[in-house]
Design an enzyme around this catalytic site. Structure first.
Site, PDB file in Angstrom:
ATOM      1  CB  ALA A 258      -0.883  -0.017   1.236  1.00 45.64           C
TER       2      ALA A 258
ATOM      3  N   GLY B 214       0.523  -5.248   0.702  1.00 43.72           N
ATOM      4  CA  GLY B 214      -0.581  -5.266  -0.245  1.00 43.72           C
ATOM      5  C   GLY B 214      -0.165  -5.794  -1.615  1.00 43.72           C
TER       6      GLY B 214
ATOM      7  CD  GLU C  18       1.179  -6.015   5.346  1.00 43.66           C
ATOM      8  OE1 GLU C  18       1.978  -6.922   5.702  1.00 43.66           O
ATOM      9  OE2 GLU C  18       0.514  -6.093   4.295  1.00 43.66           O
TER      10      GLU C  18
HETATM   11  N1  3HC Z   1       4.616   3.447  -0.033  1.00 42.21           N
HETATM   12  C1  3HC Z   1       5.129   4.635  -0.392  1.00 42.21           C
HETATM   13  N2  3HC Z   1       6.431   4.835  -0.669  1.00 42.21           N
HETATM   14  C2  3HC Z   1       7.257   3.777  -0.569  1.00 42.21           C
HETATM   15  C3  3HC Z   1       6.794   2.504  -0.196  1.00 42.21           C
HETATM   16  C4  3HC Z   1       5.409   2.344   0.084  1.00 42.21           C
HETATM   17  N3  3HC Z   1       4.877   1.171   0.433  1.00 42.21           N
HETATM   18  N4  3HC Z   1       7.850   1.660  -0.176  1.00 42.21           N
HETATM   19  C5  3HC Z   1       8.924   2.367  -0.539  1.00 42.21           C
HETATM   20  N5  3HC Z   1       8.571   3.659  -0.770  1.00 42.21           N
HETATM   21  C6  3HC Z   1       9.442   4.754  -1.223  1.00 42.21           C
HETATM   22  C7  3HC Z   1      10.538   5.077  -0.234  1.00 42.21           C
HETATM   23  O1  3HC Z   1      10.101   5.987   0.744  1.00 42.21           O
HETATM   24  C8  3HC Z   1      11.591   5.669  -1.136  1.00 42.21           C
HETATM   25  O2  3HC Z   1      11.185   6.979  -1.421  1.00 42.21           O
HETATM   26  P1  3HC Z   1      12.271   8.145  -1.680  1.00 42.21           P
HETATM   27  O3  3HC Z   1      13.085   7.678  -2.848  1.00 42.21           O
HETATM   28  O4  3HC Z   1      11.452   9.344  -1.893  1.00 42.21           O
HETATM   29  O5  3HC Z   1      13.089   8.200  -0.400  1.00 42.21           O
HETATM   30  C9  3HC Z   1      11.445   4.850  -2.422  1.00 42.21           C
HETATM   31  O6  3HC Z   1      10.140   4.272  -2.363  1.00 42.21           O
HETATM   32  C10 3HC Z   1      12.462   3.737  -2.545  1.00 42.21           C
HETATM   33  O7  3HC Z   1      12.447   2.965  -1.340  1.00 42.21           O
HETATM   34  P2  3HC Z   1      13.796   2.436  -0.670  1.00 42.21           P
HETATM   35  O8  3HC Z   1      14.780   3.554  -0.547  1.00 42.21           O
HETATM   36  O9  3HC Z   1      13.411   1.720   0.561  1.00 42.21           O
HETATM   37  O10 3HC Z   1      14.311   1.435  -1.804  1.00 42.21           O
HETATM   38  P3  3HC Z   1      14.937  -0.006  -1.663  1.00 42.21           P
HETATM   39  O11 3HC Z   1      15.153  -0.465  -3.054  1.00 42.21           O
HETATM   40  O12 3HC Z   1      16.061   0.000  -0.693  1.00 42.21           O
HETATM   41  O13 3HC Z   1      13.779  -0.936  -0.996  1.00 42.21           O
HETATM   42  C11 3HC Z   1      11.596  -1.873  -0.689  1.00 42.21           C
HETATM   43  C12 3HC Z   1      12.587  -1.192  -1.659  1.00 42.21           C
HETATM   44  C13 3HC Z   1      12.129  -3.246  -0.286  1.00 42.21           C
HETATM   45  C14 3HC Z   1      10.299  -2.022  -1.422  1.00 42.21           C
HETATM   46  C15 3HC Z   1      11.439  -0.996   0.578  1.00 42.21           C
HETATM   47  O14 3HC Z   1      11.159   0.328   0.185  1.00 42.21           O
HETATM   48  C16 3HC Z   1      10.335  -1.424   1.511  1.00 42.21           C
HETATM   49  O15 3HC Z   1      10.543  -2.316   2.301  1.00 42.21           O
HETATM   50  N6  3HC Z   1       9.175  -0.748   1.422  1.00 42.21           N
HETATM   51  C17 3HC Z   1       8.079  -0.936   2.359  1.00 42.21           C
HETATM   52  C18 3HC Z   1       7.329  -2.204   2.090  1.00 42.21           C
HETATM   53  C19 3HC Z   1       6.188  -2.336   3.050  1.00 42.21           C
HETATM   54  O16 3HC Z   1       6.318  -2.182   4.239  1.00 42.21           O
HETATM   55  N7  3HC Z   1       5.003  -2.657   2.504  1.00 42.21           N
HETATM   56  C20 3HC Z   1       3.822  -2.814   3.287  1.00 42.21           C
HETATM   57  C21 3HC Z   1       3.029  -1.568   3.244  1.00 42.21           C
HETATM   58  S1  3HC Z   1       1.594  -1.646   4.260  1.00 42.21           S
HETATM   59  C22 3HC Z   1       0.458  -2.495   3.324  1.00 42.21           C
HETATM   60  O17 3HC Z   1       0.759  -2.922   2.267  1.00 42.21           O
HETATM   61  C23 3HC Z   1      -0.905  -2.626   3.931  1.00 42.21           C
HETATM   62  C24 3HC Z   1      -1.738  -3.632   3.204  1.00 42.21           C
HETATM   63  O18 3HC Z   1      -1.707  -4.870   3.865  1.00 42.21           O
HETATM   64  C25 3HC Z   1      -3.165  -3.192   3.120  1.00 42.21           C
END
Ligand code: 3HC
Ligand code: NAI
Length: 708
Positions: A69, A108, A131
């Site tokens: 998400a 998500g 999450e």
């Molecule tokens: N939403 C918005 N922005 C995000 C994002 C997300 N889910 N995930 C990453 N970004 C952004 C980062 O803030 C960063 O932004 P910036 O360049 O402006 O600083 C950019 O994307 C790149 O991210 P990273 O610097 O972390 O890049 P990496 O290549 O090192 O890592 C990744 C990529 C493994 C995807 C890592 O970003 C990550 O772990 N992201 C979070 C994943 C996560 O927690 N997902 C669950 C979200 S909650 C959800 O999905 C709820 C659902 O169940 C309903």
């Protein structure tokens, strides 16, 4: 034949024969924004209704499938359609839906893939439900579909750890149907989709999967996870919600469970822990955005020199070698370098003894290590880190030597905790190359690296330091030069506040308990016993001459150190550690020392509740944090937050001290400081920045603007 259409700018569809390929294209990581949800639902609905489409393929543009998400949208008014709705629509589709995964399929993103009927992934795929690390739980069917697909135990492990699972393991768990070679998810997906069509494979819904059929096994896994979460996830809100959701998935129908999951997910979204953890997520990415990293390219960095093989030198050597860098270590004499090498080997021997490293792997890492007693060994290295005794004269002498032997352009770094790096730089003929690299102990484990920027350092040296941090997987925070930089400077102040509370009436055990109750793993007196009381004692003696004679000074710690009670290593400090026990016991003699000091000063002890203790502790931390930001020692409040999250055990779910202050409300913090100032106006001087923000009705977050 290929026909293309665009649903929304972030979702596009193109037909390849009978397969409609839906591409999610929302840079940088294809996070699911409301536009993505809308586009995806519309594209799937259109495909379901189009007789020319026989199967649907979902892919992500670029290096990732979908990272989850869009975290930036949390806390805003929800826009339809919801992600569970989208996932349900995908699953309900009357034609086979295939997800082809490259890179991240997280949160998500994985839930979309699990709602599809078939899943293929490339070798670089990483799947997960992270999450929990954001104070959340899967909220789009993840808690219901995952256990049905892979069983309750594996699903709970994924959701409670939040770990990223590599492609091969994902296949063996049952999250994937096949692995494919190559780097193009669309090619892999089309191949698979056409094969499925040729076989006449129909829809296959995760909701019908039988992973929970063995109810007894599922219940046992849930019970075990519940007990484990109660122990390991102390103070956290969402882990228990995850366990409860899997219980519901076992007990109720699919639709009821998805509905209950959504309610619990929304409760997590509303929790302050979610706000704290998501702040931490973004702050940790923002800290690397510093003006120097934008202005300059890092220098070449292929080898590292280290001066000193004590606690820190050895830990830094391990961190560098683990990052694949060859290390040259220089010590004073043969006996010291032998000890330095032994200190390094001890870390790897520990891993070998625990079965976490093979002797061959240890030998391969140690091949990157060279020890010497001759500074000339540094003549070719790209960067040297000094970690000798904390004495400015010793350090200046070392830097003179480095200046003499190191090649032009080598970065010269010091690991000093407190000393004036401008003065160290001035002892060389090349202050533009001198920077602070303040690692934390144990340096191979602790994530924080303060990158201390003296006045004359050139931008590319700072950029090199950030590149080193990235290579070592550290969390870098840019700090200015002052006594203690960001972390130790603020620590010194709230430690004093703790000493004042101690002398005014609370026991060290009550203070430690209050601090643990706030979410820290340990209280300040336990930390002192772990690190060794002699370190702080030496610092206090060093500063005695320059201390303001009017400032309140609590002597209890000195009384304890004078007895040779330095903590765990002497089996006695603030606590007693009989027979070298790790967990301390309360000590009546320490309480007697505290009492004697109170009597000496005529202090009548009073009671403090845990809440009163924490109000003072946090007010001291926040007030000094505001001073550090105003002086430019920290670039932004978020840099203070990350320092304390990564280096000082601050509870991550509270987001860091400055985020905590914002959540409590700055007027309330300032009001406390003003009230405490009535007792001790010298110690409790409100930070002008705090006063200004309160007067303007602003918070610290308003200063967290992107740099450059
Ligand atoms: N939403 C918005 N922005 C995000 C994002 C997300 N889910 N995930 C990453 N970004 C952004 C980062 O803030 C960063 O932004 P910036 O360049 O402006 O600083 C950019 O994307 C790149 O991210 P990273 O610097 O972390 O890049 P990496 O290549 O090192 O890592 C990744 C990529 C493994 C995807 C890592 O970003 C990550 O772990 N992201 C979070 C994943 C996560 O927690 N997902 C669950 C979200 S909650 C959800 O999905 C709820 C659902 O169940 C309903
Ligand atoms: P230590 O006493 O364990 O190690 C210092 C080492 O430096 C000794 O092995 C000594 O032989 C060597 N040394 C001294 N003079 C030398 C010289 N001229 N040439 C080569 N080697 C020399 O000290 P520790 O704890 O490793 O601290 C080192 C530095 O790291 C200090 O500046 C300290 O403030 C800083 N630091 C310490 C932390 C800690 O928790 N111990 C945390 C962060 C920084």
């Amino acid at each position: 034949m290929t026909t293309a259409s665009i649903t929304t700018p972030v979702v596009r569809s193109a037909r390849h024969g009978g397969v409609l390929c839906i591409t999610i294209d929302n840079a940088p990581v294809n996070a699911i924004s409301s536009a993505v949800r809308r586009g995806l639902k519309e594209a799937v609905e259109a495909a379901d209704a189009d007789a020319a489409v026989k199967a649907i393929l979902i892919v992500g543009e670029g290096a990732n499938f979908v990272a989850g998400a869009d975290i930036r949208e949390f806390g805003q008014a929800p826009q339809p359609p919801s992600l569970p709705e989208v996932c349900n629509r995908i699953e309900a589709c009357g034609k086979p839906v295939i997800a082809a995964i490259r890179g991240a399929a997280l949160g998500g993103g994985l839930e979309i893939a699990l709602a599809a009927h078939y899943r293929v992934a490339l070798q670089d795929a990483k799947l997960g439900l992270p999450e929990v690390q954001l104070g959340l739980m899967p909220g789009a069917g993840g808690t219901v579909r995952t256990p049905r697909l892979v069983g309750a135990q594996a699903a709970l492990d994924l959701m409670l750890s939040g770990r990223h699972v590599k492609a091969k393991e994902s296949l063996s768990l049952g999250l994937l149907d096949r692995l494919a070679e190559g780097e193009d998810a669309q090619v892999a997906g089309l191949t698979y989709a056409n094969e499925l069509l040729a076989q006449g494979a129909g829809v296959r819904r995760s909701r019908d999967a039988q992973g929970l059929a063995d109810r007894a096994a599922a219940q046992a896994a849930i019970d075990a996870a519940k007990a484990d979460a109660a122990k390991k996830s102390r103070g956290l809100f969402s882990p228990m919600k995850i366990v409860e959701a899997v219980q519901t998935a076992l007990d109720k129908s699919f639709d009821e469970a998805v509905k209950a999951e959504r309610e619990a997910f929304l409760a997590c979204i509303e929790s302050p822990q979610r706000a704290g953890l998501i702040h931490a997520f973004f702050a940790e990415r923002e800290v690397a955005k510093v003006p120097e990293a934008k202005a300059a390219q890092p220098r070449k960095l292929e080898s590292v020199g280290i001066v000193g093989g004590g606690t820190m030198g050895a830990g830094i050597a391990v961190a560098a070698m683990d990052a694949g860098l060859p290390v040259v270590m220089v010590e004073r004499d043969q006996a010291s370098i032998d000890r330095g090498r032994a200190n390094v080997e001890k870390v790897y021997d520990g891993l070998v003894a625990k079965g976490r490293m093979t002797p061959e792997a240890k030998a391969a890492v140690m091949a990157r290590y060279t020890g010497s007693t001759d500074y000339a060994a540094f003549k070719d290295v790209d960067l040297v880190i000094e970690a000798v005794f904390e004495d400015i004269e010793v350090k200046k002498a070392v830097f003179k030597e480095l200046d003499r032997v190191c090649k032009a352009g080598a970065v010269l770094a010091t690991n000093t905790s407190y000393l004036d790096i401008d003065a160290i730089a001035a002892s060389t003929s090349r202050p533009q190359d001198v920077v602070g690299l303040h690692f934390f102990s144990p340096a191979n484990i602790m994530k924080l690296l303060e990158i201390v920027v003296p006045a004359k350092v050139s931008a590319d040296v700072v950029a090199t330091a950030f590149a080193l941090a990235k290579r070592m997987k550290k969390v870098p925070v840019r700090a200015g030069v002052c006594d203690g930089f960001i972390g130790n400077r603020i620590l010194a102040v709230y430690r004093q506040a703790a000493d004042h509370i101690l002398e005014d009436g609370a026991s060290p055990y009550e203070i430690d308990a209050a601090v643990r109750g706030f979410g820290y793993p340990m209280g300040p007196f336990q930390v002192s016993d772990l690190a060794g009381g002699d370190i702080g004692w030496a610092t206090r003696k060093r500063k005695a001459a320059t201390r303001d004679p009017k400032a309140r000074y609590v002597e209890v710690a000195d009384r304890i150190c004078e007895r040779g009670w330095f903590g765990q290593k002497t089996q006695r400090g603030w606590y007693v550690y009989p027979q070298g026990a790790r967990a301390g016991q309360e000590d009546a003699e320490v309480l007697a020392i505290v009492d004697a000091e109170r009597q000496k000063k005529g202090i009548v002890p009073r009671k403090f509740t845990a809440e009163e203790i924490m109000r003072r502790y946090m007010a001291a931390m926040v007030n000094e944090g505001a001073k550090v930001v105003a002086e430019g020692i920290a670039l932004r409040p978020l840099d203070v937050d990350v320092t304390f999250l990564s280096g000082y055990g601050f509870p991550r779910y509270r987001g860091g001290p400055m985020k905590y202050a914002d959540m409590v409300g700055l007027p309330k913090i300032l009001e406390d400081i003003r009230a405490f100032a009535k007792e001790d106006p010298l110690f409790w001087q409100p930070a002008p920045l705090l006063e200004k923000l309160v007067a303007e009705g602003k918070d610290f977050a308003s200063l967290n603007q992107p740099q450059g």
